[in-house]
Design a protein around this motif. Structure first.
Motif, mmCIF file in Angstrom:
data_model
loop_
_atom_site.group_PDB
_atom_site.id
_atom_site.type_symbol
_atom_site.label_atom_id
_atom_site.label_comp_id
_atom_site.label_asym_id
_atom_site.label_seq_id
_atom_site.Cartn_x
_atom_site.Cartn_y
_atom_site.Cartn_z
ATOM 1 N N UNK A 94 -5.555 8.667 39.274
ATOM 2 C CA UNK A 94 -6.982 8.891 39.102
ATOM 3 C C UNK A 94 -7.261 9.390 37.687
ATOM 4 N N UNK A 95 -8.173 8.738 37.016
ATOM 5 C CA UNK A 95 -8.535 9.134 35.648
ATOM 6 C C UNK A 95 -10.003 8.823 35.451
ATOM 7 N N UNK A 96 -10.746 9.824 35.071
ATOM 8 C CA UNK A 96 -12.191 9.649 34.914
ATOM 9 C C UNK A 96 -12.574 9.255 33.489
ATOM 10 N N UNK A 97 -11.571 8.974 32.657
ATOM 11 C CA UNK A 97 -11.832 8.638 31.265
ATOM 12 C C UNK A 97 -11.522 7.162 31.022
ATOM 13 N N UNK A 98 -12.552 6.312 30.797
ATOM 14 C CA UNK A 98 -12.290 4.890 30.542
ATOM 15 C C UNK A 98 -11.500 4.632 29.259
ATOM 16 N N UNK A 99 -11.405 5.635 28.377
ATOM 17 C CA UNK A 99 -10.622 5.440 27.161
ATOM 18 C C UNK A 99 -9.126 5.373 27.447
ATOM 19 N N UNK A 100 -8.740 5.748 28.685
ATOM 20 C CA UNK A 100 -7.331 5.658 29.069
ATOM 21 C C UNK A 100 -6.857 4.216 29.117
ATOM 22 N N UNK A 101 -7.784 3.290 29.135
ATOM 23 C CA UNK A 101 -7.420 1.869 29.159
ATOM 24 C C UNK A 101 -6.521 1.500 27.982
ATOM 25 N N UNK A 102 -6.787 2.053 26.810
ATOM 26 C CA UNK A 102 -6.046 1.671 25.608
ATOM 27 C C UNK A 102 -4.645 2.284 25.577
ATOM 28 N N UNK A 103 -4.355 3.229 26.481
ATOM 29 C CA UNK A 103 -3.026 3.825 26.541
ATOM 30 C C UNK A 103 -2.127 3.133 27.558
ATOM 31 N N UNK A 104 -2.682 2.270 28.406
ATOM 32 C CA UNK A 104 -1.888 1.594 29.421
ATOM 33 C C UNK A 104 -1.126 0.400 28.864
ATOM 34 N N UNK A 105 0.084 0.206 29.373
ATOM 35 C CA UNK A 105 0.905 -0.906 28.890
ATOM 36 C C UNK A 105 0.313 -2.256 29.278
ATOM 37 N N UNK A 106 -0.363 -2.318 30.421
ATOM 38 C CA UNK A 106 -0.936 -3.590 30.863
ATOM 39 C C UNK A 106 -2.042 -4.082 29.937
ATOM 40 N N UNK A 107 -2.639 -3.161 29.160
ATOM 41 C CA UNK A 107 -3.778 -3.520 28.320
ATOM 42 C C UNK A 107 -3.402 -3.647 26.843
ATOM 43 N N UNK A 108 -2.093 -3.736 26.556
ATOM 44 C CA UNK A 108 -1.654 -3.890 25.169
ATOM 45 C C UNK A 108 -2.232 -5.151 24.522
ATOM 46 N N UNK A 109 -2.265 -6.307 25.224
ATOM 47 C CA UNK A 109 -2.861 -7.499 24.596
ATOM 48 C C UNK A 109 -4.324 -7.300 24.187
ATOM 49 N N UNK A 110 -5.053 -6.514 24.980
ATOM 50 C CA UNK A 110 -6.457 -6.261 24.642
ATOM 51 C C UNK A 110 -6.545 -5.405 23.383
ATOM 52 N N UNK A 111 -5.728 -4.355 23.330
ATOM 53 C CA UNK A 111 -5.728 -3.496 22.141
ATOM 54 C C UNK A 111 -5.324 -4.282 20.903
ATOM 55 N N UNK A 112 -4.321 -5.176 21.059
ATOM 56 C CA UNK A 112 -3.888 -5.979 19.916
ATOM 57 C C UNK A 112 -4.991 -6.926 19.458
ATOM 58 N N UNK A 113 -5.711 -7.507 20.415
ATOM 59 C CA UNK A 113 -6.806 -8.419 20.040
ATOM 60 C C UNK A 113 -7.900 -7.676 19.282
ATOM 61 N N UNK A 119 -7.632 -4.948 17.578
ATOM 62 C CA UNK A 119 -7.143 -4.439 16.296
ATOM 63 C C UNK A 119 -6.870 -5.545 15.280
ATOM 64 N N UNK A 120 -6.360 -6.693 15.731
ATOM 65 C CA UNK A 120 -5.892 -7.737 14.799
ATOM 66 C C UNK A 120 -6.714 -9.019 14.857
ATOM 67 N N UNK A 121 -7.828 -9.000 15.550
ATOM 68 C CA UNK A 121 -8.591 -10.240 15.691
ATOM 69 C C UNK A 121 -9.070 -10.745 14.331
ATOM 70 N N UNK A 122 -9.190 -12.064 14.214
ATOM 71 C CA UNK A 122 -9.667 -12.681 12.994
ATOM 72 C C UNK A 122 -11.192 -12.649 12.936
ATOM 73 N N UNK A 123 -11.716 -12.860 11.764
ATOM 74 C CA UNK A 123 -13.162 -12.857 11.592
ATOM 75 C C UNK A 123 -13.781 -14.004 12.379
ATOM 76 N N UNK A 141 -18.026 1.778 21.737
ATOM 77 C CA UNK A 141 -18.469 1.705 20.345
ATOM 78 C C UNK A 141 -17.360 1.096 19.500
ATOM 79 N N UNK A 142 -17.638 0.867 18.214
ATOM 80 C CA UNK A 142 -16.641 0.225 17.353
ATOM 81 C C UNK A 142 -15.415 1.096 17.112
ATOM 82 N N UNK A 143 -15.499 2.413 17.408
ATOM 83 C CA UNK A 143 -14.334 3.289 17.283
ATOM 84 C C UNK A 143 -13.726 3.616 18.645
ATOM 85 N N UNK A 144 -14.005 2.753 19.638
ATOM 86 C CA UNK A 144 -13.413 2.821 20.975
ATOM 87 C C UNK A 144 -13.882 4.037 21.770
#
Length: 241
Positions: A170-189, A191-195, A147-150
């Motif tokens: 092992x993690x059964x929560x897909x929301x853990x993706x936003x806490x991983x260092x490998x996925x920082x570019x995705x979180x930044x996109x 959060x900061x993406x342009x219109x 959803x729009x609030x992750x």
């Protein structure tokens, strides 16, 4: 303070209509001979009274008839709402011809028809959603909808498998993706993406395996993240080179 009577006069033994009224400290009393003219006059008032009474009864009957007719439409509409709230499947069995042929009945028919169309559309949407979910489950890519609030709406098993490999554990929560260092570019996109920016793609390498990560942003700001193991394709490409 007011009184009237029809009686014989004690003086001339003729019938009179007497009327008396009190004004402060005085009484005014009048009398008219109770003759044919006066009888006719009083009788006309009685007829008028009967006419008013008959008109009132007729008006009451017409009002009751109208209220019954309107009440029938309201009752049918109320029954329809009750069925729609308790058992939506029975609404298809309702016959709109049961509604009276009046303005309220026509309005009720339109409400019932629109409700049935909405239910049919919802049924089609649910069928399409089931098809989509079946496709996602059988897909060779790891897919997760947020959803729009992750918050996680839906994901398949392959997404969780790839995610557990990338976040070390092992993690059964897909929301853990936003806490991983490998996925920082995705979180930044996100959060900061342009219109107008609705797509992002990158690659993640870990332990001799490579993954393609894709993000699709929808119109309501919800989004989809796709994980795809491209190790085999990369090795084939390297071998060709």
């Amino acid at each position: 303070g007011i009184g009237s009577d029809i009686r014989k006069s004690n003086s001339n033994k003729q019938e009179y209509v007497y009327y008396a009224k009190k004004y402060e400290h005085y009484f005014i009393r009048v009398a008219l001979p109770y003759n044919k003219e006066l009888k006719t006059y009083l009788k006309s008032d009685t007829i008028f009274l009967y006419f008013i009474l008959a008109l009132f009864i007729l008006s009451l009957f017409l009002f009751n008839l109208l209220a019954t007719k309107v009440g029938r439409s309201i009752k049918k509409l109320r029954d329809f709402i009750h069925i729609a709230e308790t058992n939506a499947s029975q609404t298809y069995e309702l016959n709109i011809s049961d509604f009276p042929e009046d303005e309220l009945g026509d309005l009720s028919k339109k409400i019932v028809n629109n409700y049935k169309k909405i239910k049919e559309s919802e049924k089609k949407v649910l069928m399409e959603r089931e098809k989509l979910l079946q496709h996602v489950q059988s897909s060779e890519e790891g897919i997760c909808f947020y959803s729009n609030d992750k918050k996680v709406d839906f994901y398949n098993g392959l997404f969780l498998q790839y995610l557990n490999f990338l976040v070390d554990g092992a993690n059964s929560d897909p929301e853990a993706l936003f806490a991983g260092e490998l996925f920082v570019p995705i979180s930044d996109f996100i959060r900061t993406r342009k219109k107008g920016e609705k797509y992002f793609e990158s690659q993640i390498a870990k332990q001799a395996r490579e993954f393609s990560v894709q993000v699709n942003i929808f119109d309501d700001d919800s989004f989809e993240i796709t994980l795809n193991d491209i190790t085999k394709q990369q090795r084939i490409s390297m071998l060709k080179r």
